[in-house]
Each structure stands twice: as C-alpha cells, then as structure tokens.
Design a protein around this motif. Structure first.
Motif, short mmCIF file in Angstrom:
data_model
loop_
_atom_site.label_atom_id
_atom_site.label_comp_id
_atom_site.label_asym_id
_atom_site.label_seq_id
_atom_site.Cartn_x
_atom_site.Cartn_y
_atom_site.Cartn_z
N GLN A 38 1.49 -6.15 -13.13
CA GLN A 38 2.43 -7.29 -12.85
C GLN A 38 1.92 -8.24 -11.87
OE1 GLN A 38 6.61 -5.97 -11.85
NE2 GLN A 38 5.82 -3.92 -12.18
N PHE A 39 0.89 -7.70 -11.13
CA PHE A 39 0.40 -8.72 -10.19
C PHE A 39 -1.02 -8.91 -10.27
CE2 PHE A 39 3.71 -5.84 -8.36
CZ PHE A 39 4.40 -6.63 -7.95
N HIS A 40 -1.60 -9.94 -9.42
CA HIS A 40 -3.14 -10.32 -9.60
C HIS A 40 -3.47 -10.50 -8.10
CE1 HIS A 40 -1.99 -14.51 -8.88
NE2 HIS A 40 -1.13 -14.29 -9.70
N PRO A 41 -4.71 -10.47 -7.75
CA PRO A 41 -5.31 -10.77 -6.43
C PRO A 41 -4.87 -12.18 -6.08
CG PRO A 41 -7.04 -9.68 -7.80
CD PRO A 41 -5.86 -9.94 -8.74
N GLY A 42 -4.53 -12.34 -4.98
CA GLY A 42 -4.11 -13.51 -4.37
C GLY A 42 -2.65 -13.78 -4.83
N VAL A 70 -2.57 -7.91 2.62
CA VAL A 70 -2.72 -8.66 4.03
C VAL A 70 -1.58 -9.45 4.26
CG1 VAL A 70 -4.03 -10.04 5.33
CG2 VAL A 70 -5.29 -8.65 3.74
N THR A 71 -0.83 -8.91 5.21
CA THR A 71 0.34 -9.58 5.77
C THR A 71 0.33 -10.97 6.18
OG1 THR A 71 0.45 -8.41 7.68
CG2 THR A 71 1.81 -7.28 5.84
N ASP A 72 1.22 -11.67 6.75
CA ASP A 72 0.93 -13.27 7.23
C ASP A 72 0.52 -12.92 8.43
OD1 ASP A 72 1.78 -14.06 4.61
OD2 ASP A 72 3.88 -14.23 5.32
N ASN A 73 0.53 -11.84 9.23
CA ASN A 73 0.48 -11.69 10.53
C ASN A 73 -1.31 -11.11 10.66
OD1 ASN A 73 0.69 -8.92 10.01
ND2 ASN A 73 2.33 -8.73 11.56
N GLY A 74 -1.68 -10.96 9.52
CA GLY A 74 -3.06 -10.46 9.48
C GLY A 74 -3.34 -9.00 9.25
N ARG A 75 -2.32 -8.19 9.12
CA ARG A 75 -2.58 -6.79 9.19
C ARG A 75 -2.48 -6.31 7.82
NH1 ARG A 75 1.75 -2.19 11.42
NH2 ARG A 75 0.58 -0.52 11.00
N ARG A 76 -3.48 -5.26 7.51
CA ARG A 76 -3.71 -4.89 6.11
C ARG A 76 -2.83 -3.63 5.76
NH1 ARG A 76 -8.70 -7.10 4.95
NH2 ARG A 76 -9.33 -6.36 2.93
N TRP A 77 -2.47 -3.40 4.62
CA TRP A 77 -1.81 -2.37 4.18
C TRP A 77 -1.78 -1.98 2.77
CZ3 TRP A 77 2.93 -0.66 6.73
CH2 TRP A 77 3.38 -1.30 7.83
N ASN A 78 -2.14 -0.68 2.53
CA ASN A 78 -2.13 -0.31 1.15
C ASN A 78 -0.60 0.15 0.89
OD1 ASN A 78 -4.88 -0.45 1.16
ND2 ASN A 78 -5.45 1.38 1.90
N VAL A 79 -0.21 -0.20 -0.22
CA VAL A 79 1.12 -0.10 -0.61
C VAL A 79 1.15 0.43 -2.07
CG1 VAL A 79 3.39 -1.50 -0.74
CG2 VAL A 79 1.76 -1.96 0.99
N SER A 80 1.94 1.26 -2.41
CA SER A 80 2.36 1.73 -3.52
C SER A 80 2.74 0.44 -4.50
CB SER A 80 3.20 2.75 -3.85
OG SER A 80 3.47 3.20 -4.99
N PRO A 81 2.16 0.19 -5.66
CA PRO A 81 2.60 -1.08 -6.38
C PRO A 81 4.11 -1.22 -6.74
CG PRO A 81 1.18 0.14 -7.77
CD PRO A 81 1.23 0.73 -6.53
N HIS A 82 4.61 -0.17 -6.98
CA HIS A 82 6.17 -0.31 -7.30
C HIS A 82 7.05 -0.59 -6.14
CE1 HIS A 82 6.10 4.30 -5.87
NE2 HIS A 82 7.34 4.00 -5.60
#
Length: 104
Positions: A38-42, A70-82
């Motif tokens: 459902q998504f794409h990079p960017g 990468v959240t708006d505050n610059g933090r990286r998260w690995n999130v389940s796509p669902h």
C-alpha cells in the motif's frame, strides 16, 4: 476441521511442529508484504507510538516484516506496516474550492 494427532510419535510431533511454525512464518511474511504494498518509500504516514502518541513521518525503506519510518522530529522507527495510516499529500498554500453557493 479436525486433525487426529494421537497416533504420532514424539519425533513425528516435533517434525509436525516445525512444519507448522514455518507455515505460520510464511503466512505472516505474506501478510506483512501485502500491507507494505500500500506504501512506497517517501510516502507520508502516521502511526501510534507505544505511549499512545500519534506520530507522523516518511517511509524510508522496507524491511522483511517492518517499514522504517523517520518521524518529523528525526527519530527512526521500525513499524509493522499494518499499523501505518497514509497521510494525504496536501500542498502548502493550495486553494480548496468548497463550492460556496451564492443566492440571487
């Protein structure tokens, strides 16, 4: 569906268990892949943090079972796509016609 496993030996049960685990892993991987499509990079997305805070960010890459955001505050998260929700791309300064009607 009923499967009778009472006649199986310990070795057969262990082997069956391995097959079940592998099948479950494959199905989970297919489900994650389907959600990722459902998504794409960017893409802009939002999700809830473990603390319940609604975060928004940009998809950077796809992993095997998760998506790196990468959240708006610059933090990286690995999130389940669902767990991701797309954010509509609203151009800054865009004029939206709300269809105002003038009466004569």
């Amino acid at each position: 569906m009923s499967v009778n496993i009472d006649h199986l030996s310990i070795d057969e049960l262990v082997e069956l268990n391995h097959h079940i685990i592998e099948r479950l892993k494959m199905l989970e991987s297919l489900d994650a892949h389907k959600s990722m499509m459902q998504f794409h990079p960017g893409a802009r997305v939002s999700f809830d943090s473990p603390q319940g805070e609604r975060l928004s960010g940009t998809i950077m890459k796809f992993n095997r079972k998760t998506v790196t955001v990468v959240t708006d505050n610059g933090r990286r998260w690995n999130v389940s796509p669902h767990l991701l929700a797309p954010i509509k791309d609203m151009r800054v300064g865009a004029v939206v016609d709300i269809g105002s009607k003038k009466t004569k």
